[in-house]
Design a protein around this motif. Structure first.
Motif, mmCIF file in Angstrom:
data_model
loop_
_atom_site.group_PDB
_atom_site.id
_atom_site.type_symbol
_atom_site.label_atom_id
_atom_site.label_comp_id
_atom_site.label_asym_id
_atom_site.label_seq_id
_atom_site.Cartn_x
_atom_site.Cartn_y
_atom_site.Cartn_z
ATOM 1 N N GLY A 26 0.809 -1.199 0.000
ATOM 2 C CA GLY A 26 0.000 0.000 0.000
ATOM 3 C C GLY A 26 0.843 1.251 0.000
ATOM 4 N N VAL A 27 0.161 2.377 -0.062
ATOM 5 C CA VAL A 27 0.808 3.688 0.007
ATOM 6 C C VAL A 27 0.767 4.152 1.451
ATOM 7 C CG1 VAL A 27 0.702 6.100 -0.720
ATOM 8 C CG2 VAL A 27 0.173 4.278 -2.357
ATOM 9 N N LEU A 28 1.921 4.375 2.044
ATOM 10 C CA LEU A 28 2.014 4.804 3.427
ATOM 11 C C LEU A 28 1.978 6.330 3.492
ATOM 12 C CD1 LEU A 28 2.504 4.274 6.453
ATOM 13 C CD2 LEU A 28 4.961 4.237 5.952
ATOM 14 N N LEU A 29 0.990 6.864 4.202
ATOM 15 C CA LEU A 29 0.882 8.300 4.434
ATOM 16 C C LEU A 29 1.195 8.549 5.909
ATOM 17 C CD1 LEU A 29 -2.348 9.152 2.406
ATOM 18 C CD2 LEU A 29 0.038 9.331 1.690
ATOM 19 N N ASP A 30 2.347 9.140 6.164
ATOM 20 C CA ASP A 30 2.905 9.277 7.505
ATOM 21 C C ASP A 30 3.020 10.758 7.848
ATOM 22 O OD1 ASP A 30 4.549 9.428 9.750
ATOM 23 O OD2 ASP A 30 5.885 7.823 9.093
ATOM 24 N N LYS A 31 2.237 11.207 8.826
ATOM 25 C CA LYS A 31 2.242 12.632 9.177
ATOM 26 C C LYS A 31 3.587 13.074 9.725
ATOM 27 C CE LYS A 31 0.416 14.191 12.924
ATOM 28 N NZ LYS A 31 -0.533 14.503 14.018
ATOM 29 N N ALA A 32 4.212 12.244 10.544
ATOM 30 C CA ALA A 32 5.507 12.617 11.119
ATOM 31 C C ALA A 32 6.563 12.766 10.027
ATOM 32 C CB ALA A 32 5.947 11.578 12.150
ATOM 33 N N TYR A 54 -2.423 16.797 8.730
ATOM 34 C CA TYR A 54 -3.373 15.689 8.587
ATOM 35 C C TYR A 54 -4.305 15.941 7.398
ATOM 36 C CZ TYR A 54 -6.694 12.063 10.030
ATOM 37 O OH TYR A 54 -7.498 10.960 10.080
ATOM 38 N N GLU A 55 -4.734 17.183 7.222
ATOM 39 C CA GLU A 55 -5.575 17.521 6.071
ATOM 40 C C GLU A 55 -4.836 17.239 4.769
ATOM 41 O OE1 GLU A 55 -6.656 21.563 6.528
ATOM 42 O OE2 GLU A 55 -7.915 21.219 8.306
ATOM 43 N N TRP A 56 -3.557 17.541 4.739
ATOM 44 C CA TRP A 56 -2.776 17.270 3.528
ATOM 45 C C TRP A 56 -2.679 15.774 3.263
ATOM 46 C CZ3 TRP A 56 1.514 21.254 5.147
ATOM 47 C CH2 TRP A 56 1.051 22.545 4.863
ATOM 48 N N LEU A 57 -2.543 14.979 4.314
ATOM 49 C CA LEU A 57 -2.525 13.527 4.124
ATOM 50 C C LEU A 57 -3.840 13.040 3.518
ATOM 51 C CD1 LEU A 57 -0.798 11.962 7.278
ATOM 52 C CD2 LEU A 57 0.225 12.641 5.099
ATOM 53 N N LEU A 58 -4.948 13.550 4.031
ATOM 54 C CA LEU A 58 -6.247 13.138 3.498
ATOM 55 C C LEU A 58 -6.417 13.580 2.052
ATOM 56 C CD1 LEU A 58 -8.659 13.716 6.522
ATOM 57 C CD2 LEU A 58 -7.425 11.645 5.860
ATOM 58 N N GLN A 59 -5.904 14.761 1.720
ATOM 59 C CA GLN A 59 -5.959 15.204 0.331
ATOM 60 C C GLN A 59 -5.122 14.289 -0.562
ATOM 61 O OE1 GLN A 59 -4.762 19.316 0.237
ATOM 62 N NE2 GLN A 59 -6.446 19.975 1.552
ATOM 63 N N ALA A 60 -3.966 13.860 -0.058
ATOM 64 C CA ALA A 60 -3.129 12.935 -0.820
ATOM 65 C C ALA A 60 -3.830 11.593 -0.998
ATOM 66 C CB ALA A 60 -1.784 12.743 -0.118
ATOM 67 N N ALA A 61 -4.525 11.137 0.051
ATOM 68 C CA ALA A 61 -5.270 9.880 -0.039
ATOM 69 C C ALA A 61 -6.374 9.989 -1.093
ATOM 70 C CB ALA A 61 -5.859 9.515 1.323
ATOM 71 N N THR A 62 -7.092 11.097 -1.079
ATOM 72 C CA THR A 62 -8.165 11.300 -2.057
ATOM 73 C C THR A 62 -7.610 11.290 -3.473
ATOM 74 O OG1 THR A 62 -9.426 12.624 -0.463
ATOM 75 C CG2 THR A 62 -10.012 12.850 -2.783
ATOM 76 N N TRP A 63 -6.523 12.009 -3.688
ATOM 77 C CA TRP A 63 -5.908 12.059 -5.019
ATOM 78 C C TRP A 63 -5.472 10.669 -5.467
ATOM 79 C CZ3 TRP A 63 -1.032 10.778 -6.804
ATOM 80 C CH2 TRP A 63 -0.726 11.209 -8.110
ATOM 81 N N GLN A 64 -4.837 9.913 -4.575
ATOM 82 C CA GLN A 64 -4.340 8.587 -4.939
ATOM 83 C C GLN A 64 -5.486 7.629 -5.245
ATOM 84 O OE1 GLN A 64 -1.057 7.606 -5.340
ATOM 85 N NE2 GLN A 64 -1.939 5.694 -6.114
ATOM 86 N N LEU A 65 -6.543 7.676 -4.449
ATOM 87 C CA LEU A 65 -7.671 6.772 -4.660
ATOM 88 C C LEU A 65 -8.482 7.156 -5.894
ATOM 89 C CD1 LEU A 65 -8.735 6.298 -0.940
ATOM 90 C CD2 LEU A 65 -7.753 4.553 -2.449
ATOM 91 N N ASP A 66 -8.533 8.442 -6.213
ATOM 92 C CA ASP A 66 -9.169 8.863 -7.464
ATOM 93 C C ASP A 66 -8.375 8.359 -8.660
ATOM 94 O OD1 ASP A 66 -11.274 10.112 -6.230
ATOM 95 O OD2 ASP A 66 -10.425 12.128 -6.370
ATOM 96 N N ARG A 67 -7.072 8.414 -8.537
ATOM 97 C CA ARG A 67 -6.186 8.016 -9.635
ATOM 98 C C ARG A 67 -6.144 6.501 -9.796
ATOM 99 N NH1 ARG A 67 -0.513 7.273 -9.261
ATOM 100 N NH2 ARG A 67 0.587 7.471 -11.259
ATOM 101 N N GLU A 68 -6.052 5.794 -8.679
ATOM 102 C CA GLU A 68 -5.999 4.336 -8.686
ATOM 103 C C GLU A 68 -6.951 3.825 -7.607
ATOM 104 O OE1 GLU A 68 -2.072 2.521 -8.767
ATOM 105 O OE2 GLU A 68 -1.194 4.457 -9.280
ATOM 106 N N ILE A 96 -15.814 9.556 0.225
ATOM 107 C CA ILE A 96 -15.097 9.253 -1.015
ATOM 108 C C ILE A 96 -15.385 7.826 -1.480
ATOM 109 C CG2 ILE A 96 -13.286 10.929 -0.539
ATOM 110 C CD1 ILE A 96 -11.464 8.628 0.281
ATOM 111 N N GLY A 97 -16.229 7.110 -0.721
ATOM 112 C CA GLY A 97 -16.691 5.803 -1.159
ATOM 113 C C GLY A 97 -15.691 4.683 -1.034
ATOM 114 N N HIS A 98 -14.880 4.697 0.028
ATOM 115 C CA HIS A 98 -13.891 3.638 0.215
ATOM 116 C C HIS A 98 -14.002 3.046 1.618
ATOM 117 C CE1 HIS A 98 -11.472 3.885 -3.491
ATOM 118 N NE2 HIS A 98 -11.867 5.153 -3.503
#
Length: 215
Positions: A26-32, A54-68, A96-98
């Motif tokens: 998976g894609v690891l989104l690590d705030k630290a 944390y908001e930026w991590l969620l935005q990255a998650a949304t972008w990644q899940l939209d893309r793949e 976001i439906g996941h």
């Protein structure tokens, strides 16, 4: 799918997050890690900055899940020891439906104290006792990190695959249990690699890097 790690400081969240991201993969989104990249000279972050990261991590998650859409996101962003944070994350995943799986890492205070001393985690250790922690509401997967890292990983993979969540940590016997499933997901393929019986991977990605210590 989103797999979010939660728990009090020094319970092994980051260690398990890294292992899951590698095994699923998976894609690891690590705030630290994100904080260290963006603010390398910052020792501690204010609550406002933590929220923004944390908001930026969620935005990255949304972008990644939209893309793949089939991507597995492993989120190591918040301890989720405030009920409002858990509810907010659940609303985000639903929006976001996941699917969302929350894994709560637990361990005794004595073990956390030992880990803090070994890792020079005085700040995290102080936070463990000073910051109020609300119980993470169910459904959740509880992993007692007194188990070996391999057992923790295997248990988490089994519970994610079976969609089973409870409020009680499993024993070591639970980790050795095997069941036959159909290999139709990355989680089930990773279970096969871990020695869990199945019928019948690329490396983990991280943004922007992984944290090697326990949190």
């Amino acid at each position: 799918m989103i797999v979010a790690l939660g728990g009090r400081p020094l319970t092994g969240k980051t260690t398990l997050a890294q292992a899951l991201a590698e095994a699923m993969p998976g894609v690891l989104l690590d705030k630290a890690a994100l904080r260290r990249v963006l603010f390398p000279e910052l020792v501690t972050a204010s609550p406002e900055l933590n929220d923004r990261l944390y908001e930026w991590l969620l935005q990255a998650a949304t972008w990644q899940l939209d893309r793949e859409p089939g991507t597995v996101i492993v989120l190591d962003g918040r301890p989720l020891t405030r009920i409002r944070d858990v509810l907010s994350l659940r609303r985000f995943a639903a929006g976001i439906g996941h699917a969302l799986h929350i894994i709560e890492c637990v361990c005794p205070d004595t073990v956390a104290a030992q880990r803090g001393r070994q890792a020079d985690g005085c700040e995290a250790l102080a936070g463990r006792f000073d910051e109020p922690a609300e119980p993470i509401p169910e459904p959740k997967i509880v992993v007692d990190t007194l188990l070996t890292p391999e057992q923790c990983l295997r248990l988490a993979l089994i519970k994610i695959t079976e969609g089973k969540a409870s409020g009680c940590p499993e024993t070591a016997d639970s980790v050795s249990a095997t069941r036959t499933v159909t290999p139709d997901s990355p989680v089930q393929r990773s279970r096969a690699a871990m020695g869990v019986t199945v019928t019948g991977a690329p490396s983990a990605r991280s943004v922007p890097g992984s944290n090697g210590g326990r949190t």
